[in-house]
Design a protein around this motif. Structure first.
Motif, short mmCIF file in Angstrom:
data_model
loop_
_atom_site.label_atom_id
_atom_site.label_comp_id
_atom_site.label_asym_id
_atom_site.label_seq_id
_atom_site.Cartn_x
_atom_site.Cartn_y
_atom_site.Cartn_z
N TYR A 54 -3.33 14.25 -0.59
CA TYR A 54 -4.02 14.71 -1.80
C TYR A 54 -5.46 15.02 -1.44
CZ TYR A 54 -5.82 14.59 -6.59
OH TYR A 54 -6.42 14.89 -7.78
N THR A 56 -9.13 16.63 -3.45
CA THR A 56 -9.74 17.13 -4.68
C THR A 56 -11.26 17.00 -4.59
OG1 THR A 56 -9.76 16.95 -7.09
CG2 THR A 56 -9.61 14.89 -5.87
N ASN A 57 -11.93 17.69 -5.49
CA ASN A 57 -13.38 17.58 -5.60
C ASN A 57 -13.80 16.83 -6.86
OD1 ASN A 57 -13.07 20.54 -4.10
ND2 ASN A 57 -14.57 19.15 -3.23
N PRO A 60 -10.41 11.21 -8.51
CA PRO A 60 -8.99 11.15 -8.85
C PRO A 60 -8.69 10.03 -9.83
CG PRO A 60 -9.36 10.43 -6.58
CD PRO A 60 -10.67 10.87 -7.12
#
Length: 72
Positions: A54, A56-57, A60
């Motif tokens: 996973y 993301t920026n 989470p």
């Protein structure tokens, strides 16, 4: 942002190892480039083999991270 990450780390501390890097540091610059960072912060979750599970920026969600973890 930091308080949200701190809470996430606290909830998952027995299941996940958190590593925080400053992108201004030598190691941070290398890894940011290697993992094609384009925005700070960047969160990457690896499995036990080092494969990205996973990325993301955004901070989470606990439920998402927990769902990606192997069963005990």
């Amino acid at each position: 942002m930091k308080p949200a990450v701190d809470r996430l780390e606290k909830r998952l501390t027995k299941k996940v190892t958190f590593v925080r890097l400053k992108v201004q540091s030598e190691v941070g610059k290398i890894l940011y480039s290697e993992y094609e960072g384009n925005v700070v912060p960047m969160f990457i979750m690896f499995d036990q083999y080092g494969d990205i599970q996973y990325k993301t920026n955004a901070v989470p969600e606990y439920s998402l991270i927990n769902s990606l973890l192997p069963e005990d």
